[in-house]
Design an enzyme around this catalytic site. Sequence first.
Site, PDB file in Angstrom:
ATOM      1  N   GLN A 129       0.831  -1.196   0.000  1.00  0.00           N
ATOM      2  CA  GLN A 129       0.000   0.000   0.000  1.00  0.00           C
ATOM      3  C   GLN A 129       0.867   1.247   0.000  1.00  0.00           C
ATOM      4  OE1 GLN A 129      -2.249   0.523   3.624  1.00  0.00           O
ATOM      5  NE2 GLN A 129      -3.821   1.724   2.629  1.00  0.00           N
ATOM      6  N   TYR A 131       0.445   4.748   0.608  1.00  0.00           N
ATOM      7  CA  TYR A 131      -0.349   5.873   1.117  1.00  0.00           C
ATOM      8  C   TYR A 131       0.560   6.899   1.808  1.00  0.00           C
ATOM      9  CZ  TYR A 131      -5.177   4.221   0.362  1.00  0.00           C
ATOM     10  OH  TYR A 131      -6.379   3.855  -0.178  1.00  0.00           O
ATOM     11  N   SER A 132       1.093   6.538   2.977  1.00  0.00           N
ATOM     12  CA  SER A 132       1.831   7.503   3.798  1.00  0.00           C
ATOM     13  C   SER A 132       3.100   7.984   3.101  1.00  0.00           C
ATOM     14  CB  SER A 132       2.206   6.881   5.141  1.00  0.00           C
ATOM     15  OG  SER A 132       1.060   6.599   5.904  1.00  0.00           O
ATOM     16  N   SER A 164       4.381  -1.542   4.085  1.00  0.00           N
ATOM     17  CA  SER A 164       4.480  -2.916   4.596  1.00  0.00           C
ATOM     18  C   SER A 164       4.735  -3.905   3.461  1.00  0.00           C
ATOM     19  CB  SER A 164       3.194  -3.307   5.319  1.00  0.00           C
ATOM     20  OG  SER A 164       2.934  -2.429   6.389  1.00  0.00           O
ATOM     21  N   GLU A 247      -9.588  -1.057   6.113  1.00  0.00           N
ATOM     22  CA  GLU A 247      -8.369  -1.152   6.915  1.00  0.00           C
ATOM     23  C   GLU A 247      -8.679  -1.052   8.395  1.00  0.00           C
ATOM     24  OE1 GLU A 247      -3.830   0.658   6.839  1.00  0.00           O
ATOM     25  OE2 GLU A 247      -5.448   1.770   5.896  1.00  0.00           O
ATOM     26  N   ASN A 376      -4.639   7.530  16.230  1.00  0.00           N
ATOM     27  CA  ASN A 376      -5.775   7.558  17.147  1.00  0.00           C
ATOM     28  C   ASN A 376      -6.370   8.944  17.307  1.00  0.00           C
ATOM     29  OD1 ASN A 376      -5.396   4.854  17.426  1.00  0.00           O
ATOM     30  ND2 ASN A 376      -5.098   4.869  19.636  1.00  0.00           N
ATOM     31  N   GLU A 377      -5.526   9.976  17.160  1.00  0.00           N
ATOM     32  CA  GLU A 377      -6.063  11.338  17.211  1.00  0.00           C
ATOM     33  C   GLU A 377      -7.047  11.572  16.066  1.00  0.00           C
ATOM     34  OE1 GLU A 377      -2.449  11.092  19.575  1.00  0.00           O
ATOM     35  OE2 GLU A 377      -2.933  10.488  17.525  1.00  0.00           O
TER      36      GLU A 377
END
Length: 393
Positions: A129, A131-132, A164, A247, A376-377
Amino acid sequence: MDFNYSSDDEAFRAEFREWLEHNHQYSVPALGPLADEEEVSWEATLSWHRKLFEGGWLGISWPREYSGRGGTFLHETICDQELERFGTGIPFTGPGIWLLGPTLIHWGTPAQKQRHLRHILAGEELWCQGYSEPNAGSDLAALQTRAIETDGYFVVNGSKIWTSLAHHAHWMFLLARTDSDAPKHKGISYLLLDMKTPGITISPLIQMTGARHFNQVFFDDVRIPAENIVGQMNQGWQVALTTLAFERSNGQERIMTNRVRELAQLAMRLSRKGRRLADDPQVRQTIGQFAAEAAAIRYTGFRQLTRQLKGLPPGPEGSAIKLSASELGLRIASFALELLGPFAQLERGDRYAPEHGLWTRRMLEARGPMIYSGANEIQRNILGERVLGLPKG
């Protein structure tokens, strides 16, 4: 909610249980996506993947035309329960089955579905993936990797991080900015990239556990055929949200139940001053609290399943599960180290390390789930603004 299963569902369970009894010797332990490859060999993981596919036990709810079983989400849950019962699970060979497959079923062209879906299930195509990015993690829409369309190709430049299994992957699904002048949530496209394409460099990122799982991937004039776009050009954010929804619905409710069980077993094996730690009231109270929280997470997962059975897309339950499960996982690992005392400092390879250093590694890994799949934020913002209707800060 009715937790009983129909006679057809129980017949399905019995069929899968019988298959597992004859094939569980090929299985590998159920490990999380951050697991060290030294714990279970990569070849054994791939072999178990293929064995499940050959038995018809992957892609349970996928359409038959794409080599799925055409079953229900409830059948998928039954499979997960039976795999858990045998101490195994769907092996983590990348996010192809888990994320890309459902996204392509929803958004892909007929040609894309025919080209990729069966190979994903069969383990013939392993995916990663994209993304980041170094400056676009929690704020994913701030990504700067660019794709310029020219002569039937998208020419991509930039980099992705925390990718990953990129070192094993055959393909990547990635987000790239195709309109630099559009607002940041616009002008993004969702592309499928063959990892053998020239111009790709993969650099490993070694975790503090010593495991190699993540990578940084660099793109230097990488050419992606224009037909490899998923959805409309500059509208990839909508496709990406579908992937993110899957996800955040990744079985954490089952993982936490197992973690509590393992913690209780650890307390029963450990003793202090001739007394089992499991007999200490404070230890029992803490583990009981963890068990109650894991049960709440599990039942929230059932609410998510109900949405799927009604044909609805994943809802806010995914964010609630992701937030609560990741924080519970950290507290479980931390308490395990308290139980181990000074022995918690011993790592894998030390002959005196309890559990072969398992809980020490879990503690080192425990911050990861609080960051990946949307920090989590971010989950708190989603729940506060979109579920509770709170004003934006």
